[in-house]
Write a protein that holds these residues in place. Structure first.
Motif, PDB file in Angstrom:
ATOM      1  N   ALA A  39       0.831  -1.210   0.000  1.00 36.15           N
ATOM      2  CA  ALA A  39       0.000   0.000   0.000  1.00 36.15           C
ATOM      3  C   ALA A  39       0.864   1.257   0.000  1.00 36.15           C
ATOM      4  O   ALA A  39       0.561   2.226  -0.712  1.00 36.15           O
ATOM      5  CB  ALA A  39      -0.928  -0.012   1.214  1.00 36.15           C
ATOM      6  N   ILE A  40       1.945   1.248   0.777  1.00 37.78           N
ATOM      7  CA  ILE A  40       2.845   2.407   0.817  1.00 37.78           C
ATOM      8  C   ILE A  40       3.502   2.615  -0.544  1.00 37.78           C
ATOM      9  O   ILE A  40       3.627   3.743  -1.027  1.00 37.78           O
ATOM     10  CB  ILE A  40       3.884   2.247   1.940  1.00 37.78           C
ATOM     11  CG1 ILE A  40       3.186   2.372   3.296  1.00 37.78           C
ATOM     12  CG2 ILE A  40       5.013   3.266   1.809  1.00 37.78           C
ATOM     13  CD1 ILE A  40       4.050   1.989   4.479  1.00 37.78           C
ATOM     14  N   GLN A  89      -4.526   5.696 -11.871  1.00 37.32           N
ATOM     15  CA  GLN A  89      -3.344   5.365 -12.672  1.00 37.32           C
ATOM     16  C   GLN A  89      -2.382   4.496 -11.863  1.00 37.32           C
ATOM     17  O   GLN A  89      -1.843   3.510 -12.372  1.00 37.32           O
ATOM     18  CB  GLN A  89      -2.615   6.635 -13.114  1.00 37.32           C
ATOM     19  CG  GLN A  89      -3.261   7.394 -14.228  1.00 37.32           C
ATOM     20  CD  GLN A  89      -2.471   8.650 -14.547  1.00 37.32           C
ATOM     21  OE1 GLN A  89      -2.262   9.499 -13.669  1.00 37.32           O
ATOM     22  NE2 GLN A  89      -2.048   8.792 -15.795  1.00 37.32           N
ATOM     23  N   ALA A  90      -2.153   4.866 -10.616  1.00 37.59           N
ATOM     24  CA  ALA A  90      -1.227   4.122  -9.764  1.00 37.59           C
ATOM     25  C   ALA A  90      -1.724   2.710  -9.505  1.00 37.59           C
ATOM     26  O   ALA A  90      -0.936   1.751  -9.536  1.00 37.59           O
ATOM     27  CB  ALA A  90      -1.011   4.855  -8.444  1.00 37.59           C
ATOM     28  N   SER A  95      -0.961  -2.905 -10.332  1.00 36.45           N
ATOM     29  CA  SER A  95      -1.548  -4.210 -10.651  1.00 36.45           C
ATOM     30  C   SER A  95      -0.839  -4.833 -11.841  1.00 36.45           C
ATOM     31  O   SER A  95      -0.548  -6.028 -11.857  1.00 36.45           O
ATOM     32  CB  SER A  95      -3.042  -4.061 -10.958  1.00 36.45           C
ATOM     33  OG  SER A  95      -3.734  -3.633  -9.825  1.00 36.45           O
ATOM     34  N   TRP A  96      -0.559  -4.021 -12.829  1.00 31.76           N
ATOM     35  CA  TRP A  96       0.164  -4.491 -14.021  1.00 31.76           C
ATOM     36  C   TRP A  96       1.551  -4.974 -13.633  1.00 31.76           C
ATOM     37  O   TRP A  96       1.993  -6.039 -14.046  1.00 31.76           O
ATOM     38  CB  TRP A  96       0.210  -3.369 -15.035  1.00 31.76           C
ATOM     39  CG  TRP A  96       0.891  -3.663 -16.335  1.00 31.76           C
ATOM     40  CD1 TRP A  96       0.873  -4.835 -17.032  1.00 31.76           C
ATOM     41  CD2 TRP A  96       1.680  -2.767 -17.101  1.00 31.76           C
ATOM     42  NE1 TRP A  96       1.592  -4.712 -18.181  1.00 31.76           N
ATOM     43  CE2 TRP A  96       2.102  -3.451 -18.258  1.00 31.76           C
ATOM     44  CE3 TRP A  96       2.061  -1.436 -16.935  1.00 31.76           C
ATOM     45  CZ2 TRP A  96       2.893  -2.855 -19.222  1.00 31.76           C
ATOM     46  CZ3 TRP A  96       2.838  -0.851 -17.906  1.00 31.76           C
ATOM     47  CH2 TRP A  96       3.254  -1.548 -19.037  1.00 31.76           C
ATOM     48  N   HIS A 100       3.100  -8.842 -13.718  1.00 35.67           N
ATOM     49  CA  HIS A 100       4.316  -9.127 -14.464  1.00 35.67           C
ATOM     50  C   HIS A 100       5.356  -9.809 -13.569  1.00 35.67           C
ATOM     51  O   HIS A 100       6.083 -10.683 -14.022  1.00 35.67           O
ATOM     52  CB  HIS A 100       4.898  -7.836 -15.052  1.00 35.67           C
ATOM     53  CG  HIS A 100       6.121  -8.051 -15.882  1.00 35.67           C
ATOM     54  ND1 HIS A 100       6.068  -8.637 -17.123  1.00 35.67           N
ATOM     55  CD2 HIS A 100       7.412  -7.776 -15.650  1.00 35.67           C
ATOM     56  CE1 HIS A 100       7.285  -8.712 -17.613  1.00 35.67           C
ATOM     57  NE2 HIS A 100       8.120  -8.188 -16.744  1.00 35.67           N
ATOM     58  N   ALA A 101       5.396  -9.413 -12.303  1.00 37.78           N
ATOM     59  CA  ALA A 101       6.382  -9.969 -11.376  1.00 37.78           C
ATOM     60  C   ALA A 101       5.974 -11.336 -10.847  1.00 37.78           C
ATOM     61  O   ALA A 101       6.822 -12.088 -10.373  1.00 37.78           O
ATOM     62  CB  ALA A 101       6.588  -9.009 -10.207  1.00 37.78           C
TER      63      ALA A 101
END
Length: 116
Positions: A39-40, A89-90, A95-96, A100-101
C-alpha cells in the motif's frame, strides 16, 4: 478538535474495523506487513503520477497561453479530480507490475483433449 485530527480519527476507526473484519473472515495477521508495504508503494506511485500530471498540465497550460490559443488557469491542475485519477493510474500500474512480477501459472499436466 482540529479537522485534520478528526479525519485521522475517522480513518483510524475504519482501518481498525476493516482489520477486525478481515481477521474474523480468516485473513492471516502475518500477511499484514507485506500488504502495508504494498500500500505504501502504491501511495508513492500515486504521488509520482500526481506530480507528473500536475507538471505536464502546467506545462500544457503555459504552452497554450504562450501560443495565444486561449487561457487556462494553472490551479486547475491541482483539482481533486487530478489526484483521484492519479490514484487510479497508480492502481492500474501497480496491478500491471504485480502481474508481471508474479510467476506464471503452472502448466496443465493433463494431456490436451481433442474434440472429435
Amino acid at each position: 478538535m482540529s479537522d485534520s485530527l478528526y479525519i485521522l480519527g475517522v480513518v483510524a476507526a475504519t482501518s481498525c474495523a476493516a482489520y477486525a473484519v478481515g481477521r474474523r473472515r480468516g485473513l492471516r495477521a502475518g500477511l499484514f506487513p507485506a500488504a502495508l508495504r504494498r500500500a505504501i508503494r502504491c501511495v508513492g506511485v500515486c504521488l509520482l503520477f500526481w506530480g507528473g500530471n500536475v507538471a505536464v498540465g502546467a506545462g500544457l497550460a503555459l504552452l497554450v497561453r504562450g501560443l495565444g490559443l486561449g487561457f487556462i488557469w494553472l490551479y486547475i491542475n491541482t483539482d481533486v479530480s487530478v489526484l483521484v485519477l492519479s490514484a487510479v493510474q497508480a492502481l492500474v500500474f501497480e496491478s500491471w507490475r504485480a502481474q508481471h512480477a508474479a510467476p506464471p501459472p503452472p502448466a496443465d499436466p493433463s494431456p490436451a483433449r481433442r474434440l472429435e
